[in-house]
Scaffold this active site. Sequence first.
Site, PDB file in Angstrom:
ATOM      1  CB  SER A   8      -0.927  -0.002   1.216  1.00  0.00           C
ATOM      2  OG  SER A   8      -0.149  -0.163   2.395  1.00  0.00           O
ATOM      3  CB  SER A  10       4.326   5.853  -3.650  1.00  0.00           C
ATOM      4  OG  SER A  10       5.575   5.220  -3.747  1.00  0.00           O
ATOM      5  CD1 TRP A  11       5.567   0.720  -9.097  1.00  0.00           C
ATOM      6  CD2 TRP A  11       4.325   2.505  -9.623  1.00  0.00           C
ATOM      7  NE1 TRP A  11       5.502   0.819 -10.469  1.00  0.00           N
ATOM      8  CE2 TRP A  11       4.742   1.901 -10.816  1.00  0.00           C
ATOM      9  CE3 TRP A  11       3.513   3.645  -9.695  1.00  0.00           C
ATOM     10  CZ2 TRP A  11       4.383   2.387 -12.079  1.00  0.00           C
ATOM     11  CZ3 TRP A  11       3.146   4.136 -10.950  1.00  0.00           C
ATOM     12  CH2 TRP A  11       3.583   3.515 -12.118  1.00  0.00           C
ATOM     13  CE  LYS A 190      14.799   3.421 -12.638  1.00  0.00           C
ATOM     14  NZ  LYS A 190      14.155   4.283 -11.649  1.00  0.00           N
ATOM     15  CE  LYS A 277      11.023  10.747   1.213  1.00  0.00           C
ATOM     16  NZ  LYS A 277      11.117  11.918   0.346  1.00  0.00           N
TER      17      LYS A 277
HETATM   18  N1  LIG Z   1       7.176   4.901  -6.427  1.00  0.00           N
HETATM   19  C1  LIG Z   1       7.366   4.905  -7.727  1.00  0.00           C
HETATM   20  O1  LIG Z   1       7.149   5.922  -8.404  1.00  0.00           O
HETATM   21  C2  LIG Z   1       7.836   3.685  -8.419  1.00  0.00           C
HETATM   22  C3  LIG Z   1       8.353   2.623  -7.723  1.00  0.00           C
HETATM   23  N2  LIG Z   1       8.810   1.536  -8.383  1.00  0.00           N
HETATM   24  C4  LIG Z   1       9.370   0.400  -7.656  1.00  0.00           C
HETATM   25  O2  LIG Z   1       8.337  -0.196  -6.893  1.00  0.00           O
HETATM   26  C5  LIG Z   1       8.893  -0.864  -5.756  1.00  0.00           C
HETATM   27  C6  LIG Z   1       8.064  -0.500  -4.546  1.00  0.00           C
HETATM   28  O3  LIG Z   1       8.345   0.860  -4.286  1.00  0.00           O
HETATM   29  P1  LIG Z   1       7.345   1.972  -3.775  1.00  0.00           P
HETATM   30  O4  LIG Z   1       5.930   1.606  -3.869  1.00  0.00           O
HETATM   31  O5  LIG Z   1       7.778   3.216  -4.432  1.00  0.00           O
HETATM   32  O6  LIG Z   1       7.826   1.981  -2.250  1.00  0.00           O
HETATM   33  P2  LIG Z   1       7.128   2.690  -1.044  1.00  0.00           P
HETATM   34  O7  LIG Z   1       8.214   2.876  -0.054  1.00  0.00           O
HETATM   35  O8  LIG Z   1       6.348   3.849  -1.502  1.00  0.00           O
HETATM   36  O9  LIG Z   1       6.098   1.588  -0.527  1.00  0.00           O
HETATM   37  C7  LIG Z   1       6.496   0.294  -0.201  1.00  0.00           C
HETATM   38  C8  LIG Z   1       5.337  -0.365   0.496  1.00  0.00           C
HETATM   39  O10 LIG Z   1       5.659  -1.736   0.686  1.00  0.00           O
HETATM   40  C9  LIG Z   1       5.334  -2.052   2.020  1.00  0.00           C
HETATM   41  N3  LIG Z   1       6.047  -3.254   2.414  1.00  0.00           N
HETATM   42  C10 LIG Z   1       7.352  -3.390   2.711  1.00  0.00           C
HETATM   43  N4  LIG Z   1       7.597  -4.675   2.998  1.00  0.00           N
HETATM   44  C11 LIG Z   1       6.427  -5.350   2.848  1.00  0.00           C
HETATM   45  C12 LIG Z   1       6.026  -6.692   3.011  1.00  0.00           C
HETATM   46  N5  LIG Z   1       6.897  -7.639   3.358  1.00  0.00           N
HETATM   47  N6  LIG Z   1       4.734  -7.010   2.795  1.00  0.00           N
HETATM   48  C13 LIG Z   1       3.830  -6.074   2.431  1.00  0.00           C
HETATM   49  N7  LIG Z   1       4.147  -4.791   2.273  1.00  0.00           N
HETATM   50  C14 LIG Z   1       5.430  -4.437   2.486  1.00  0.00           C
HETATM   51  C15 LIG Z   1       5.676  -0.807   2.800  1.00  0.00           C
HETATM   52  O11 LIG Z   1       5.084  -0.841   4.075  1.00  0.00           O
HETATM   53  P3  LIG Z   1       5.718   0.080   5.252  1.00  0.00           P
HETATM   54  O12 LIG Z   1       5.313   1.479   4.917  1.00  0.00           O
HETATM   55  O13 LIG Z   1       5.086  -0.444   6.487  1.00  0.00           O
HETATM   56  O14 LIG Z   1       7.204  -0.136   5.202  1.00  0.00           O
HETATM   57  C16 LIG Z   1       5.058   0.232   1.875  1.00  0.00           C
HETATM   58  O15 LIG Z   1       3.671   0.309   2.071  1.00  0.00           O
HETATM   59  C17 LIG Z   1      10.366  -0.424  -5.695  1.00  0.00           C
HETATM   60  O16 LIG Z   1      11.191  -1.461  -6.149  1.00  0.00           O
HETATM   61  C18 LIG Z   1      10.436   0.762  -6.646  1.00  0.00           C
HETATM   62  O17 LIG Z   1      11.694   0.852  -7.297  1.00  0.00           O
HETATM   63  C19 LIG Z   1       8.744   1.443  -9.739  1.00  0.00           C
HETATM   64  C20 LIG Z   1       8.225   2.470 -10.488  1.00  0.00           C
HETATM   65  C21 LIG Z   1       7.722   3.661  -9.892  1.00  0.00           C
HETATM   66  O1  LIG Z   2      11.430   4.032 -10.883  1.00  0.00           O
HETATM   67  C1  LIG Z   2      10.965   5.132 -10.736  1.00  0.00           C
HETATM   68  C2  LIG Z   2      10.479   5.944 -11.869  1.00  0.00           C
HETATM   69  O2  LIG Z   2      10.414   5.216 -13.058  1.00  0.00           O
HETATM   70  C3  LIG Z   2      10.909   5.716  -9.371  1.00  0.00           C
HETATM   71  O3  LIG Z   2      12.142   6.258  -9.093  1.00  0.00           O
HETATM   72  P1  LIG Z   2      12.621   6.461  -7.586  1.00  0.00           P
HETATM   73  O4  LIG Z   2      12.583   5.084  -6.942  1.00  0.00           O
HETATM   74  O5  LIG Z   2      14.001   7.013  -7.685  1.00  0.00           O
HETATM   75  O6  LIG Z   2      11.669   7.394  -6.928  1.00  0.00           O
END
Ligand SMILES: NC(=O)C1=CN([C@@H]2O[C@H](COP(=O)(O)OP(=O)(O)OC[C@H]3O[C@@H](n4cnc5c(N)ncnc54)[C@H](OP(=O)(O)O)[C@@H]3O)[C@@H](O)[C@H]2O)C=CC1
Ligand SMILES: O=C(CO)COP(=O)(O)O
Length: 331
Positions: A8, A10-11, A190, A277
């Site tokens: 839950s 950001s992505w 990247k 983060k």
């Molecule tokens: N954000 C973006 O714009 C983008 C992200 N990504 C990739 O997506 C992946 C996820 O990143 P992102 O969503 O940004 O990260 P965030 O830090 O925004 O969110 C991660 C979420 O995962 C939860 N989490 C961590 N461990 C577990 C677990 N074992 N079970 C269930 N939930 C868990 C966290 O909970 P808690 O808050 O409690 O730690 C948090 O809610 C990364 O690899 C990132 O590179 C790819 C493209 C775009």
């Molecule tokens: O992968 C991403 C955009 O494509 C998100 O980048 P960051 O994890 O650096 O925020």
Amino acid sequence: MRTVVIGSGSWGTALAQVLQDNHQKVMVYGVAENEVNDINENHKNSKYFGDVELNPELKATTDIECVKGADIVLLAVPTIAIDPICHQINDLLEKKTIIINVSKGFHPETNERMSQVIRRCIDEDKLSSVVSLIGPSHAEEVVIRLLTTIDAISLKNEDALTVQNLFSNQYLRIYTGNDEIGSELGVAIKNVMAIASGILSGLGYQDNTRAALITRGLQEMIRYGVHFGGQQKTFMGLTGIGDLIVTCTSVHSRNFEAGYQIGKENSVENFFKNNTKTVEGVRTAKIVHRVATENGIDMPICEEVYQILYNGKLPSDCAQDLMIRDLKKEF
Ligand SMILES: NC(=O)C1=CN([C@@H]2O[C@H](COP(=O)(O)OP(=O)(O)OC[C@H]3O[C@@H](n4cnc5c(N)ncnc54)[C@H](OP(=O)(O)O)[C@@H]3O)[C@@H](O)[C@H]2O)C=CC1
Ligand SMILES: O=C(CO)COP(=O)(O)O
């Protein structure tokens, strides 16, 4: 088709909203009760998106049992959590499921790409295929429905097409592809380049330097990717140059932001002390250093980022050292 989004953050929230906007059946599973409650009660995920109003139909739960019977499970957790979460859901899957990976990086110990981790952890009879949904896409922009294009990459074309059709709409356009190696390596490396880009900006360098970083960084990504079987043309696409540009130039990028702080302070100390983060490039830099060294792949920019993060080298010295290497032809 019913999709469960694991994570839950950001992505996960932004992609779940895409499916909700597309009138698909979707449920977000989160471990963080505050994020789940915020989505259900306030139609917001304030921790990541402040006051942005989410689609009010979007629902979330802290009950992992929601995975039972799902047709598609989208994993939106940091790379370190992919292995444990796959083991956790494996017992709950009831049929051949499409697992969507959106994480960018490697397994911290085995160096595996994310698709490889998922295939190792999910039983064969419960896995239709892995589809990596990756490309230049900051959640902060997708959640407010700004135009974005990404790839659905799978070794099974039929599943890539399913994901393409499920997620595509007026603001999100999905292309398909099958170069899993090239695509997953591109989006992982990247992040290291984005840290480098942030460091250079923090040190005060400007447009010329960033253009040099992106161009020479792309060459490193190609060198590494082709060595492991990726196709060179993939690096000219969304999971290569596309994702490299968006993260090396963005105010949203956490990798860029981390690098900027490190460059500005000419030190990693405060970053490591205070960061909460998801900055995937930090672990990726260590893995790329390890693997490139073992395989004799020349990765000068990644190596300097590694030296800054793990060996206490001054960012300002790294920038200078990159400039005074032996002179050579561009290609
Ligand atoms: N954000 C973006 O714009 C983008 C992200 N990504 C990739 O997506 C992946 C996820 O990143 P992102 O969503 O940004 O990260 P965030 O830090 O925004 O969110 C991660 C979420 O995962 C939860 N989490 C961590 N461990 C577990 C677990 N074992 N079970 C269930 N939930 C868990 C966290 O909970 P808690 O808050 O409690 O730690 C948090 O809610 C990364 O690899 C990132 O590179 C790819 C493209 C775009
Ligand atoms: O992968 C991403 C955009 O494509 C998100 O980048 P960051 O994890 O650096 O925020």
